[in-house]
Design a protein around this motif. Structure first.
Motif, PDB file in Angstrom:
ATOM      1  N   UNK A  39       0.851  -1.192   0.000  1.00 23.35           N
ATOM      2  CA  UNK A  39       0.000   0.000   0.000  1.00 23.35           C
ATOM      3  C   UNK A  39       0.886   1.241   0.000  1.00 23.35           C
ATOM      4  N   UNK A  40       0.595   2.133  -0.939  1.00 20.70           N
ATOM      5  CA  UNK A  40       1.192   3.460  -0.940  1.00 20.70           C
ATOM      6  C   UNK A  40       0.211   4.359  -0.191  1.00 20.70           C
ATOM      7  N   UNK A  41       0.587   4.784   1.001  1.00 22.26           N
ATOM      8  CA  UNK A  41      -0.280   5.571   1.885  1.00 22.26           C
ATOM      9  C   UNK A  41       0.142   7.033   1.807  1.00 22.26           C
ATOM     10  N   UNK A  66       3.839  -1.001   3.794  1.00 23.56           N
ATOM     11  CA  UNK A  66       3.331   0.358   3.636  1.00 23.56           C
ATOM     12  C   UNK A  66       4.466   1.243   3.152  1.00 23.56           C
ATOM     13  N   UNK A  67       4.272   1.910   2.019  1.00 22.67           N
ATOM     14  CA  UNK A  67       5.126   3.010   1.611  1.00 22.67           C
ATOM     15  C   UNK A  67       4.367   4.267   1.969  1.00 22.67           C
ATOM     16  N   UNK A  68       4.857   5.015   2.949  1.00 25.02           N
ATOM     17  CA  UNK A  68       4.168   6.218   3.415  1.00 25.02           C
ATOM     18  C   UNK A  68       4.739   7.403   2.636  1.00 25.02           C
ATOM     19  N   UNK A  69       3.864   8.117   1.930  1.00 21.65           N
ATOM     20  CA  UNK A  69       4.284   9.188   1.041  1.00 21.65           C
ATOM     21  C   UNK A  69       3.858  10.539   1.593  1.00 21.65           C
ATOM     22  N   UNK A  70       4.841  11.433   1.741  1.00 23.96           N
ATOM     23  CA  UNK A  70       4.584  12.800   2.187  1.00 23.96           C
ATOM     24  C   UNK A  70       5.499  13.759   1.458  1.00 23.96           C
ATOM     25  N   UNK A  71       5.363  15.047   1.766  1.00 21.79           N
ATOM     26  CA  UNK A  71       6.189  16.060   1.099  1.00 21.79           C
ATOM     27  C   UNK A  71       6.899  16.990   2.068  1.00 21.79           C
ATOM     28  N   UNK A  73       8.061  18.554   6.123  1.00 23.14           N
ATOM     29  CA  UNK A  73       8.608  18.119   7.410  1.00 23.14           C
ATOM     30  C   UNK A  73       7.491  17.708   8.366  1.00 23.14           C
ATOM     31  N   UNK A  74       6.348  18.377   8.275  1.00 25.91           N
ATOM     32  CA  UNK A  74       5.201  17.990   9.104  1.00 25.91           C
ATOM     33  C   UNK A  74       4.742  16.583   8.726  1.00 25.91           C
ATOM     34  N   UNK A  75       4.689  16.290   7.432  1.00 23.38           N
ATOM     35  CA  UNK A  75       4.334  14.934   6.987  1.00 23.38           C
ATOM     36  C   UNK A  75       5.313  13.911   7.573  1.00 23.38           C
ATOM     37  N   UNK A  76       6.597  14.252   7.582  1.00 15.06           N
ATOM     38  CA  UNK A  76       7.618  13.343   8.124  1.00 15.06           C
ATOM     39  C   UNK A  76       7.375  13.084   9.611  1.00 15.06           C
ATOM     40  N   UNK A  92       7.542  -0.924   6.746  1.00 20.35           N
ATOM     41  CA  UNK A  92       6.990   0.403   6.498  1.00 20.35           C
ATOM     42  C   UNK A  92       8.140   1.388   6.347  1.00 20.35           C
ATOM     43  N   UNK A  93       8.034   2.254   5.352  1.00 23.23           N
ATOM     44  CA  UNK A  93       9.099   3.216   5.103  1.00 23.23           C
ATOM     45  C   UNK A  93       8.496   4.517   4.586  1.00 23.23           C
ATOM     46  N   UNK A  94       9.098   5.642   4.986  1.00 21.61           N
ATOM     47  CA  UNK A  94       8.636   6.966   4.566  1.00 21.61           C
ATOM     48  C   UNK A  94       9.375   7.407   3.301  1.00 21.61           C
TER      49      UNK A  94
END
Length: 109
Positions: A39-41, A66-71, A73-76, A92-94
């Motif tokens: 899952x790409x979350x 889970x591949x956690x996708x953000x953009x 620093x708050x997402x991180x 799981x990895x960001x």
């Protein structure tokens, strides 16, 4: 999306609750027919996760990674909360790059 990889895009500027996670997991189960997969979350811009929501996502039975996708620093920071104190039962990895996340999910699944 790639075969065997589902994409979940969480709504921005919201608090993600346990009910949201349960509903999303049920939709994922219906979409995949119960077949395991990655899952790409996408969490870009969400407000936060409740502690109960974090537990619910971590217990998704058919998710192999889970591949956690953000953009931002708050997402991180939010992604870090997802992984602590009890990490999900699967890898799981960001990521900040969608293609890198999908490549990683392909190697895991």
């Amino acid at each position: 999306m790639s075969v065997g990889i589902s994409r979940i895009i969480l709504p921005p500027n919201t608090l993600i609750t346990k009910d949201d996670c349960v509903r999303t997991c049920a939709e994922l189960l219906a979409l995949t027919g119960g077949k395991p997969g990655g899952v790409l979350l996408q969490i870009t811009g969400i407000g936060s996760f409740s502690p109960e929501a974090i537990s619910a996502f971590g217990e998704a039975a058919t998710v192999t990674a889970f591949g956690v996708l953000g953009k931002t620093q708050v997402d991180r920071v939010i992604a870090h909360r997802l992984l602590r104190p009890a990490p999900p039962r699967c890898p799981t990895k960001y990521f900040t790059d969608k293609d890198e996340a999908i490549s990683w999910l392909r190697t895991i699944g």
